[in-house]
Design a protein around this motif. Structure first.
Motif, mmCIF file in Angstrom:
data_model
loop_
_atom_site.group_PDB
_atom_site.id
_atom_site.type_symbol
_atom_site.label_atom_id
_atom_site.label_comp_id
_atom_site.label_asym_id
_atom_site.label_seq_id
_atom_site.Cartn_x
_atom_site.Cartn_y
_atom_site.Cartn_z
ATOM 1 N N GLY A 181 11.755 -3.524 -26.528
ATOM 2 C CA GLY A 181 11.675 -2.156 -27.025
ATOM 3 C C GLY A 181 12.994 -1.521 -27.369
ATOM 4 O O GLY A 181 13.999 -2.190 -27.640
ATOM 5 N N TYR A 215 7.012 4.302 -22.129
ATOM 6 C CA TYR A 215 6.773 2.864 -22.122
ATOM 7 C C TYR A 215 5.280 2.591 -22.279
ATOM 8 O O TYR A 215 4.445 3.464 -22.017
ATOM 9 C CB TYR A 215 7.236 2.249 -20.800
ATOM 10 C CG TYR A 215 8.722 2.142 -20.615
ATOM 11 C CD1 TYR A 215 9.360 0.905 -20.627
ATOM 12 C CD2 TYR A 215 9.507 3.273 -20.391
ATOM 13 C CE1 TYR A 215 10.730 0.794 -20.437
ATOM 14 C CE2 TYR A 215 10.872 3.176 -20.193
ATOM 15 C CZ TYR A 215 11.481 1.935 -20.220
ATOM 16 O OH TYR A 215 12.835 1.832 -20.032
ATOM 17 N N GLU A 216 4.961 1.364 -22.677
ATOM 18 C CA GLU A 216 3.583 0.882 -22.667
ATOM 19 C C GLU A 216 3.522 -0.397 -21.850
ATOM 20 O O GLU A 216 4.484 -1.177 -21.832
ATOM 21 C CB GLU A 216 3.082 0.610 -24.087
ATOM 22 C CG GLU A 216 2.858 1.865 -24.907
ATOM 23 C CD GLU A 216 2.387 1.562 -26.316
ATOM 24 O OE1 GLU A 216 2.010 2.511 -27.014
ATOM 25 O OE2 GLU A 216 2.412 0.375 -26.720
ATOM 26 N N ARG A 269 0.232 4.102 -20.607
ATOM 27 C CA ARG A 269 1.391 4.858 -21.066
ATOM 28 C C ARG A 269 2.161 5.276 -19.822
ATOM 29 O O ARG A 269 1.586 5.883 -18.893
ATOM 30 C CB ARG A 269 0.945 6.098 -21.860
ATOM 31 C CG ARG A 269 2.085 7.005 -22.329
ATOM 32 C CD ARG A 269 1.509 8.270 -22.953
ATOM 33 N NE ARG A 269 2.540 9.221 -23.336
ATOM 34 C CZ ARG A 269 3.070 9.321 -24.554
ATOM 35 N NH1 ARG A 269 2.667 8.499 -25.509
ATOM 36 N NH2 ARG A 269 3.998 10.222 -24.815
ATOM 37 N N ARG A 296 8.582 2.001 -25.568
ATOM 38 C CA ARG A 296 7.994 2.443 -26.833
ATOM 39 C C ARG A 296 8.870 3.450 -27.568
ATOM 40 O O ARG A 296 9.066 3.338 -28.785
ATOM 41 C CB ARG A 296 6.603 3.042 -26.575
ATOM 42 C CG ARG A 296 5.942 3.726 -27.763
ATOM 43 C CD ARG A 296 5.797 2.780 -28.961
ATOM 44 N NE ARG A 296 4.832 1.718 -28.690
ATOM 45 C CZ ARG A 296 4.714 0.628 -29.430
ATOM 46 N NH1 ARG A 296 5.528 0.435 -30.467
ATOM 47 N NH2 ARG A 296 3.826 -0.299 -29.127
ATOM 48 N N SER A 297 9.400 4.448 -26.856
ATOM 49 C CA SER A 297 10.200 5.464 -27.557
ATOM 50 C C SER A 297 11.174 6.155 -26.617
ATOM 51 O O SER A 297 10.988 6.175 -25.399
ATOM 52 C CB SER A 297 9.288 6.512 -28.212
ATOM 53 O OG SER A 297 8.615 7.286 -27.231
ATOM 54 N N SER A 339 9.854 2.043 -31.071
ATOM 55 C CA SER A 339 9.744 0.601 -31.300
ATOM 56 C C SER A 339 8.652 0.308 -32.321
ATOM 57 O O SER A 339 7.629 0.997 -32.393
ATOM 58 C CB SER A 339 9.417 -0.113 -29.988
ATOM 59 O OG SER A 339 9.140 -1.480 -30.207
ATOM 60 N N SER A 380 4.610 -4.572 -30.779
ATOM 61 C CA SER A 380 3.384 -4.381 -30.012
ATOM 62 C C SER A 380 3.362 -5.405 -28.897
ATOM 63 O O SER A 380 4.033 -6.449 -28.976
ATOM 64 C CB SER A 380 2.143 -4.549 -30.903
ATOM 65 O OG SER A 380 2.119 -5.850 -31.488
#
Length: 313
Positions: A151, A178-179, A236, A282-283, A299, A302
């Protein structure tokens, strides 16, 4: 950043050694070279070559020679040779640049790529790879991202701005999302939930652990999608602190260890042949300390075990 009398060379910082100052050490070594040869007995010939070439210097930048006296509390700088058996990391070619300006370089890091030189990986790291390929000798990460995690990774381009961006992360002024793919929650566990605990990472112990005491770690955990057939969910995660292994440990403490985690529920020997840890940065969102603008980087990756709301077989 401490004064560094040798520049970055081929993407690598010089090693800084601090000379011991106890009485036994002072009596033991009369010269800086004697100290080096005693500390690195397997590299004596190479050390002498480096000294002869002027590649070992003191903290003041003076070249060390055979007569340079041992200076308690002094510094020595030298370039260490990368290990010849360092494993190649093909995934380095998959590092994607998301953003670049005069201060920042933001990349999308693949799984199983180390950010900084350490342990088995020295040249095969994000930092050294980008310094070399983009000709950015002052490049440095503004925060941490574990080798197993993919990420968004923010790096600073110039040394003079590094502290301001690192402070954003240290002072918790960055929103991190995050994921993760992990087992579905047990019946009765209500999500979203905020998990708080005291996390401690002891030197020499492979994974962090929770201990009694005042909480120093906090994470928001939310379930965003379900795969009932395989009993897995997409989560999440928003860490409000940045302790080592925090998200992995907090999900494991809820009975939902992240898929393919070699540390939880039990420690096992990690292998690059196994599927990667299903955790993605993720961001990141923060207010730029120089422009005052809000900046968000996301990001494009996946998680391999989750596609279109379904878990891949």
């Amino acid at each position: 950043m401490p004064y560094q009398p040798l520049p970055v060379r081929d993407g690598l910082n010089p090693t800084r050694l601090v000379l011991p100052h106890d009485a036994a050490s002072v009596a033991r070594w009369g010269t800086a070279l004697a100290y080096l040869e005693d500390r690195f007995p397997d590299d004596v010939v190479r050390l002498r070559q480096k000294v002869a070439a002027g590649e070992v210097v003191t903290g003041r930048g003076a070249a060390v020679d055979a007569a340079t006296p041992y200076e308690p509390r002094g510094f020595l700088y030298l370039y260490r040779d990368p290990p010849e058996d360092e494993p190649r990391v093909p995934a380095l070619e998959d590092v994607v640049v998301l953003h670049r300006d005069e201060n920042l370089l933001v990349v999308d890091k693949p799984h199983l790529v180390a950010v900084m030189p350490r342990g088995r990986w020295i040249t095969q790291t994000v930092l050294v790879h980008l310094r070399r390929t983009l000709d950015l000798p002052e490049l440095a990460p503004a925060h941490r991202l574990d080798r197993p995690t993919a990420g968004v990774l923010v790096l600073t381009v110039r040394a003079r701005v590094r502290g301001a961006y690192q402070d954003l992360f240290q002072e918790r002024r960055v929103r991190k999302v995050y994921e993760a793919v992990a087992p579905l929650p047990a019946p009765g566990l209500e999500l979203p939930a905020t998990v708080r605990s005291r996390i401690v990472k002891h030197r020499g112990v492979v994974r962090a652990q929770e201990e009694p005491g005042e909480p120093n770690a906090e994470s928001l955990v939310a379930l965003t999608a379900r795969d009932e057939a395989r009993g897995l969910g997409l989560y999440r995660l928003e860490p409000h602190t940045g302790k080592t292994h925090q998200l992995r440990l907090h999900l494991a403490s809820l009975g939902m260890p992240i898929l393919h985690d070699p540390f939880w529920p039990e420690v096992r020997e990690p292998s690059d042949d196994e599927p990667p840890l299903q955790l993605l940065a993720r961001s990141l969102t923060f207010t730029d300390p120089f422009t005052g603008a809000e900046r968000t980087f996301a990001s494009r990756r996946s998680l391999a075990e989750w596609a279109d709301g379904r878990v891949r077989g």
